[in-house]
Design an enzyme around this catalytic site. Structure first.
Site, mmCIF file in Angstrom:
data_model
loop_
_atom_site.group_PDB
_atom_site.id
_atom_site.type_symbol
_atom_site.label_atom_id
_atom_site.label_comp_id
_atom_site.label_asym_id
_atom_site.label_seq_id
_atom_site.Cartn_x
_atom_site.Cartn_y
_atom_site.Cartn_z
ATOM 1 N N ASP A 173 49.823 23.542 15.572
ATOM 2 C CA ASP A 173 48.837 24.457 16.134
ATOM 3 C C ASP A 173 48.603 25.579 15.134
ATOM 4 O OD1 ASP A 173 47.290 26.038 17.803
ATOM 5 O OD2 ASP A 173 48.449 25.498 19.579
ATOM 6 N N ASP A 211 41.731 23.130 15.779
ATOM 7 C CA ASP A 211 42.916 23.851 15.317
ATOM 8 C C ASP A 211 44.226 23.281 15.856
ATOM 9 O OD1 ASP A 211 42.518 24.621 17.921
ATOM 10 O OD2 ASP A 211 42.989 26.724 17.585
ATOM 11 N N GLU A 212 44.201 22.032 16.273
ATOM 12 C CA GLU A 212 45.399 21.439 16.876
ATOM 13 C C GLU A 212 45.501 19.974 16.532
ATOM 14 O OE1 GLU A 212 46.450 21.372 21.130
ATOM 15 O OE2 GLU A 212 45.042 23.025 21.173
#
Length: 398
Positions: free
Chosen positions: A9, A105-106
């Site tokens: 993350d 973003d993960e």
DNA sequence: TCTGGGGTCCTAGGACCC
DNA sequence: TCTGGGGTCCTAGGACCC
């Protein structure tokens, strides 16, 4: 053999990408990304400094301004986020053959079959991974390791920022016992509030309660909740899924009452959706049109076509008639329109050509292909419906 | 304080079919 | 004239996630 899932993350991803792209933002401690301070919108991401003022993602911009007037408000560009995300992905692919981006973003990585290589802990790999991401992209991330996706994600949440956390099998319940129910994926504000009314707030309570009592308290959600509280979760990572929907929507900078203006915007949004469908070689059978009245009443109308399509004209024809029906209600309520959008759903691949295509459709397809070719060379905006040109000119004048 | 944009998944009722 | 039960497709809306 328990699965080994790693969740990566990125920390304050949108904020950090904006800093990289705009050097003048690098040393701005109170940075809020998502929209300008006078714009309608919500916070996409806030720097850790700004978070100390209570600002968080999803909060209306206006409220963030009130909480921290001295902050800098900035609207980033999606293209930069996407580029950064792809770079991170490339780095991650050096660590596992299975990397699934859950969002920009993960990412989830599958480390199944690495028991010989790393018999006890994956923490050393996680550390290498974090350092490599930092080195190659300049971005910080947090890494969670667990026997399923849920625990890997909760571990990375716990580790934030720039931390590492591993939940080994056997430790699931102990780790979860300290968390509120709200932390579990799928438990949003509504559900958490409903359960809190019943006195149910922490994972620990669910763990210790007998299943029968839990069923009497919250009904059919009890069983799946109990399993999650015990630490069970999905272990399969499925890459390359066909999307379930493709959509575009926009909140207008002011409330609009003129249907002709809304139809022009709808045409533009439809062109974007259709373009993406063709790009990805997908056909859609269902068109959904969405309107949000200025009092936030949100209405959707949908229509399923006889034949699946990726053509602007066919999608727009359906979208426009849905719009006209829905706009009657706007008029009757004497409201303006705040948001308009279109979604294509009921998707399938367009791999094989239709041998029994309706006459006339062939020409439409050739025309569309020509437009795509020009757009491929000169960008999406090089070709637009005449109605949109008019809209642009009016905007420019105002 | 006045609420984005891109998605996923679920529910519930009605039509229709067998 | 008063009726079942299951399956599937369709529409509308809602919760949730980042």
């Amino acid at each position: 053999m328990p699965a080994r899932i790693v969740h990566v993350d990125l920390d304050a991803f949108f904020v950090e990408v904006c800093r990289q792209q705009h050097p003048e933002l690098r040393h701005v401690e109170l940075l809020v990304v998502g929209g300008r301070r006078d714009q309608r919108g919500v916070v996409q991401s806030a720097s850790y400094g700004a978070r100390r003022f209570g600002i968080h993602a999803g909060m209306p911009i206006a409220e963030a301004v009130r909480l921290c007037p001295q902050a800098t408000f900035f609207q980033g560009a999606f293209a930069h986020y996407r580029t950064a995300s792809l770079t991170v992905r490339t780095v991650l692919e050096n660590f596992s053959p299975t990397v699934v981006m859950a969002s920009l973003d993960e990412a989830y990585l599958d480390f199944a079959g690495t028991e010989k290589l790393y018999p006890v802990s994956l923490l050393p790999v996680a550390e290498q991974l974090r350092d490599k991401v930092r080195q190659e992209t300049g971005l910080d991330c947090s890494v969670g390791i667990g026997p399923n996706r849920m625990l890997a994600k909760l571990a990375s949440d716990y580790a934030k920022p720039r931390g590492l956390m591993e939940v080994r099998s056997g430790w699931e319940e102990g780790f979860l016992a300290g968390l509120p129910l709200r932390a579990l994926p799928g438990v949003g504000p509504k559900t958490a509030e409903r359960w809190a009314q019943l006195g149910l707030v922490d994972v620990y309570q669910v763990q210790t309660m007998e299943e029968g009592s839990l069923v009497r308290l919250i009904g059919p959600d009890a069983r799946p909740l109990k399993l999650r509280a015990q630490g069970q979760g999905g272990t399969v990572l499925r890459p390359h899924r066909l999307p379930k929907s493709v959509s575009r929507e926009t909140t207008l900078s002011y409330d609009v009452r003129d249907p002709a203006e809304l139809e022009r915007i709808l045409a533009l949004l439809t062109a974007r959706v259709a373009g993406q469908l063709r790009d990805e070689q997908i056909l859609a059978r269902t068109v959904t049109m969405k309107l949000r009245h200025d009092d936030f009443l949100t209405v959707t109308r949908r229509h399923t076509l006889e034949t699946a399509t990726d053509l602007d004209a066919e999608l727009y024809h359906a979208a426009r008639s849905l719009f006209r029906t829905a706009f009657d209600e706007v008029r009757q309520r004497n409201r303006g329109v705040r948001l308009i959008g279109i979604a294509a759903t009921n998707l399938g691949t367009s791999a094989e050509p239709d041998l029994f295509e309706a006459p006339g459709r062939d020409r439409l397809r050739q025309l569309t292909a020509a437009v795509d070719k020009v757009r491929g060379k000169f960008g999406f905006n090089s070709v637009t419906p005449a109605t949109i040109l008019e809209l642009r000119q009016r905007r420019r004048k105002s």
